[in-house]
Every structure is written in structure tokens, then in C-alpha cells.
Design a protein around this motif. Structure first.
Motif, PDB file in Angstrom:
ATOM      1  N   LEU A  95       0.830  -1.206   0.000  1.00  9.70           N
ATOM      2  CA  LEU A  95       0.000   0.000   0.000  1.00  9.70           C
ATOM      3  C   LEU A  95       0.866   1.258   0.000  1.00  9.70           C
ATOM      4  CD1 LEU A  95      -2.794  -1.128   2.475  1.00  9.70           C
ATOM      5  CD2 LEU A  95      -3.186  -0.337   0.129  1.00  9.70           C
ATOM      6  N   ASN A  96       1.922   1.269   0.801  1.00  9.81           N
ATOM      7  CA  ASN A  96       2.824   2.428   0.829  1.00  9.81           C
ATOM      8  C   ASN A  96       3.482   2.648  -0.531  1.00  9.81           C
ATOM      9  OD1 ASN A  96       2.483   3.319   3.509  1.00  9.81           O
ATOM     10  ND2 ASN A  96       3.894   1.769   4.270  1.00  9.81           N
ATOM     11  N   GLU A  97       3.920   1.563  -1.170  1.00 16.18           N
ATOM     12  CA  GLU A  97       4.538   1.674  -2.494  1.00 16.18           C
ATOM     13  C   GLU A  97       3.520   2.158  -3.520  1.00 16.18           C
ATOM     14  OE1 GLU A  97       6.204  -2.164  -3.329  1.00 16.18           O
ATOM     15  OE2 GLU A  97       7.596  -2.036  -1.634  1.00 16.18           O
ATOM     16  N   GLU A  98       2.312   1.614  -3.446  1.00  9.44           N
ATOM     17  CA  GLU A  98       1.279   2.001  -4.405  1.00  9.44           C
ATOM     18  C   GLU A  98       0.879   3.458  -4.207  1.00  9.44           C
ATOM     19  OE1 GLU A  98      -0.819   1.149  -7.788  1.00  9.44           O
ATOM     20  OE2 GLU A  98       0.747   0.024  -6.770  1.00  9.44           O
ATOM     21  N   LYS A  99       0.844   3.903  -2.958  1.00  6.87           N
ATOM     22  CA  LYS A  99       0.508   5.298  -2.683  1.00  6.87           C
ATOM     23  C   LYS A  99       1.511   6.226  -3.347  1.00  6.87           C
ATOM     24  CE  LYS A  99      -0.322   8.518   1.129  1.00  6.87           C
ATOM     25  NZ  LYS A  99      -0.399   8.650   2.590  1.00  6.87           N
ATOM     26  N   ARG A 154       3.367   5.529  -5.963  1.00 10.99           N
ATOM     27  CA  ARG A 154       3.205   5.416  -7.411  1.00 10.99           C
ATOM     28  C   ARG A 154       1.987   6.212  -7.889  1.00 10.99           C
ATOM     29  NH1 ARG A 154       0.396   3.480 -11.127  1.00 10.99           N
ATOM     30  NH2 ARG A 154      -1.067   2.395  -9.797  1.00 10.99           N
ATOM     31  N   VAL A 155       0.857   6.062  -7.181  1.00 10.66           N
ATOM     32  CA  VAL A 155      -0.368   6.756  -7.574  1.00 10.66           C
ATOM     33  C   VAL A 155      -0.190   8.262  -7.458  1.00 10.66           C
ATOM     34  CG1 VAL A 155      -2.779   7.165  -6.902  1.00 10.66           C
ATOM     35  CG2 VAL A 155      -1.916   4.833  -7.080  1.00 10.66           C
ATOM     36  N   ARG A 156       0.394   8.721  -6.378  1.00 10.85           N
ATOM     37  CA  ARG A 156       0.602  10.165  -6.199  1.00 10.85           C
ATOM     38  C   ARG A 156       1.561  10.714  -7.252  1.00 10.85           C
ATOM     39  NH1 ARG A 156       0.867  11.788   0.168  1.00 10.85           N
ATOM     40  NH2 ARG A 156      -1.379  11.865   0.451  1.00 10.85           N
ATOM     41  N   HIS A 157       2.568   9.930  -7.581  1.00  9.70           N
ATOM     42  CA  HIS A 157       3.532  10.385  -8.587  1.00  9.70           C
ATOM     43  C   HIS A 157       2.895  10.450  -9.971  1.00  9.70           C
ATOM     44  CE1 HIS A 157       7.323  11.059 -10.566  1.00  9.70           C
ATOM     45  NE2 HIS A 157       7.142   9.995 -11.330  1.00  9.70           N
ATOM     46  N   SER A 158       2.081   9.462 -10.300  1.00 10.76           N
ATOM     47  CA  SER A 158       1.517   9.420 -11.650  1.00 10.76           C
ATOM     48  C   SER A 158       0.225  10.220 -11.799  1.00 10.76           C
ATOM     49  CB  SER A 158       1.268   7.971 -12.074  1.00 10.76           C
ATOM     50  OG  SER A 158       0.286   7.380 -11.255  1.00 10.76           O
ATOM     51  N   ALA A 159      -0.598  10.274 -10.732  1.00  4.91           N
ATOM     52  CA  ALA A 159      -1.914  10.910 -10.869  1.00  4.91           C
ATOM     53  C   ALA A 159      -2.110  12.133  -9.973  1.00  4.91           C
ATOM     54  CB  ALA A 159      -3.007   9.891 -10.587  1.00  4.91           C
ATOM     55  N   GLY A 160      -1.163  12.427  -9.127  1.00  4.00           N
ATOM     56  CA  GLY A 160      -1.284  13.604  -8.268  1.00  4.00           C
ATOM     57  C   GLY A 160      -1.711  13.262  -6.857  1.00  4.00           C
ATOM     58  N   HIS A 161      -1.574  14.248  -6.005  1.00  4.88           N
ATOM     59  CA  HIS A 161      -1.810  14.076  -4.565  1.00  4.88           C
ATOM     60  C   HIS A 161      -3.231  13.614  -4.240  1.00  4.88           C
ATOM     61  CE1 HIS A 161      -1.188  14.793  -0.302  1.00  4.88           C
ATOM     62  NE2 HIS A 161      -2.332  15.437  -0.279  1.00  4.88           N
ATOM     63  N   GLY A 162      -4.218  14.145  -4.915  1.00  7.33           N
ATOM     64  CA  GLY A 162      -5.604  13.831  -4.582  1.00  7.33           C
ATOM     65  C   GLY A 162      -6.102  12.508  -5.128  1.00  7.33           C
ATOM     66  N   TRP A 187      -4.918   9.403  -4.431  1.00  2.82           N
ATOM     67  CA  TRP A 187      -4.706   8.235  -3.587  1.00  2.82           C
ATOM     68  C   TRP A 187      -5.993   7.725  -2.943  1.00  2.82           C
ATOM     69  CZ3 TRP A 187      -2.638   3.962  -2.708  1.00  2.82           C
ATOM     70  CH2 TRP A 187      -2.707   3.340  -1.470  1.00  2.82           C
ATOM     71  N   ILE A 188      -6.751   8.575  -2.297  1.00  6.78           N
ATOM     72  CA  ILE A 188      -7.956   8.133  -1.590  1.00  6.78           C
ATOM     73  C   ILE A 188      -8.962   7.503  -2.563  1.00  6.78           C
ATOM     74  CG2 ILE A 188      -9.917   8.865  -0.170  1.00  6.78           C
ATOM     75  CD1 ILE A 188      -7.232   8.739   1.358  1.00  6.78           C
ATOM     76  N   SER A 195     -11.334  -1.474   4.935  1.00 11.58           N
ATOM     77  CA  SER A 195     -11.708  -0.090   5.267  1.00 11.58           C
ATOM     78  C   SER A 195     -10.496   0.827   5.148  1.00 11.58           C
ATOM     79  CB  SER A 195     -12.269  -0.029   6.689  1.00 11.58           C
ATOM     80  OG  SER A 195     -11.228  -0.266   7.627  1.00 11.58           O
ATOM     81  N   MET A 196     -10.775   2.119   5.113  1.00 11.21           N
ATOM     82  CA  MET A 196      -9.697   3.109   5.055  1.00 11.21           C
ATOM     83  C   MET A 196      -8.816   3.005   6.307  1.00 11.21           C
ATOM     84  SD  MET A 196     -10.026   5.259   2.367  1.00 11.21           S
ATOM     85  CE  MET A 196      -9.503   6.858   2.915  1.00 11.21           C
ATOM     86  N   SER A 197      -9.457   2.824   7.452  1.00 13.50           N
ATOM     87  CA  SER A 197      -8.673   2.756   8.691  1.00 13.50           C
ATOM     88  C   SER A 197      -7.788   1.516   8.708  1.00 13.50           C
ATOM     89  CB  SER A 197      -9.583   2.814   9.911  1.00 13.50           C
ATOM     90  OG  SER A 197     -10.536   1.784   9.872  1.00 13.50           O
ATOM     91  N   THR A 198      -8.273   0.412   8.165  1.00 12.90           N
ATOM     92  CA  THR A 198      -7.446  -0.796   8.091  1.00 12.90           C
ATOM     93  C   THR A 198      -6.241  -0.544   7.192  1.00 12.90           C
ATOM     94  OG1 THR A 198      -9.320  -2.251   8.500  1.00 12.90           O
ATOM     95  CG2 THR A 198      -7.411  -3.229   7.401  1.00 12.90           C
ATOM     96  N   ALA A 199      -6.469   0.078   6.047  1.00 11.63           N
ATOM     97  CA  ALA A 199      -5.358   0.392   5.142  1.00 11.63           C
ATOM     98  C   ALA A 199      -4.336   1.280   5.843  1.00 11.63           C
ATOM     99  CB  ALA A 199      -5.881   1.079   3.886  1.00 11.63           C
ATOM    100  N   HIS A 200      -4.811   2.299   6.554  1.00  9.74           N
ATOM    101  CA  HIS A 200      -3.886   3.197   7.251  1.00  9.74           C
ATOM    102  C   HIS A 200      -3.115   2.460   8.343  1.00  9.74           C
ATOM    103  CE1 HIS A 200      -6.579   6.534   5.671  1.00  9.74           C
ATOM    104  NE2 HIS A 200      -5.442   6.612   5.028  1.00  9.74           N
TER     105      HIS A 200
END
Length: 180
Positions: free
Chosen positions: A48-52, A54-62, A64-65, A75-80
């Protein structure tokens, strides 16, 4: 009568020892399952950290969610929690024998939702949509301001001028910032 007592004791001892062996076997299975769950959560957190990134780098900060909501079935909390577990623990082997909840507690990762942490205080109402959007805009502008050049700043001001023109009368017609 003594032979009856001896036979009963032997029978009870066999059952006790059988149950003891079963308890030991189940304990070993449980430890193995706990270690497996912890290792799986840790690996998921690393991915998840690696994908975050990659996603932020390729598609921008917003991006990821929305990506997380679309692709992650938990859930989001489980991912975090998974992501923080992977960041906080260099090696999941250091946490062997602990349940996920125990590992989270040892690492200071909250497992209760924030609204339960208020100790009985009522939760604050969710702000209106325009307030949330204004907060997002402010965070975005602050982020842009950190990497801004003079040219980008001029373009940003020019782009926001129509919004400012619409909002300015609203603020000028208020008494001490409070609308009536």
C-alpha cells in the motif's frame, strides 16, 4: 474399591493429558496463525505504501484516496493501520507471537475510531460541503505556495480572481465575519 479408584484416576489422567496435548497443539496453531496474519498485514502495508507513492507520482496528490476506495476491499482505517505497521516495524518477525491488535498497541497505532476516543463527548457535526471544499482549496494553495515560482503565482492569482470576485461581496457584507 481401590482398583475402581485407580481405574477412574487413570481414565481421568488420560483425558486430562489428551486435553493438555490438544491445548498445546491449538496454541501452536494459534501462534502460527497470529504470525501469519501479522506478516500478511505488514506485507499489505508495504505494498500500500509503495502504491501510494506510485499513484501520487503518476496521478497527483488527490488521487490516492479514490484509488484506495476503488481497489482496496478493506476499510480506510485498516489500510492506514497496515501502512503504518509497515512503516513502524522494520521486520514483522520482531512482533512474532503478537496479535495484530497487540502489535498496533506496541507500536502506538490506534485501533479505535476517533469518535470513540472522545470519552463519551458527542461527536462534532460534519462541516458543510462548502467548508470542506474551502479547506481543501487552502491546503492545495499552501502546497502550491511551497513550490511556486513567480510565474506560477501570477497564473494562480489570475485563475482565482473570478472566485475572489464572487466571494468578496459576501465577506464585505458581514458584520465582524458573521452572516445574519
Amino acid at each position: 474399591m481401590p482398583s475402581l479408584v485407580a481405574a477412574s484416576a487413570t481414565s481421568a489422567a488420560k483425558e486430562i493429558n489428551r486435553l493438555h496435548a490438544e491445548a498445546q497443539r491449538l496454541t501452536a496453531e494459534s501462534r502460527h496463525s497470529l504470525d501469519g496474519a501479522l506478516a500478511a498485514a505488514w506485507r499489505a502495508g508495504r505494498l500500500l505504501n509503495e502504491e501510494k507513492k506510485r499513484v501520487r507520482h503518476s496521478a497527483g496528490h488527490g488521487a490516492w484516496i479514490p484509488w484506495l476506495k476503488h481497489f482496496f476491499t478493506g476499510s480506510m482505517s485498516t489500510a492506514h493501520r497496515y501502512m503504518r505497521l509497515a512503516r513502524e516495524a522494520a521486520d514483522p518477525a520482531l512482533l512474532q507471537g503478537l496479535s495484530l491488535r497487540q502489535a498496533y498497541a506496541r507500536l502506538g497505532i490506534a485501533t479505535e475510531p476517533k469518535h470513540r476516543a472522545l470519552d463519551g463527548k458527542p461527536a462534532l457535526p460534519k462541516p458543510p460541503a462548502h467548508v470542506l471544499l474551502a479547506g481543501k482549496l487552502i491546503r492545495f494553495l499552501r502546497q502550491q505556495n511551497r513550490r511556486r515560482t513567480a510565474h506560477v503565482a501570477v497564473n494562480c492569482i489570475r485563475d482565482l480572481a473570478p472566485l475572489y470576485a464572487q466571494l468578496r461581496p459576501l465577506f464585505e457584507n458581514t458584520s465582524e465575519g458573521v452572516t445574519s
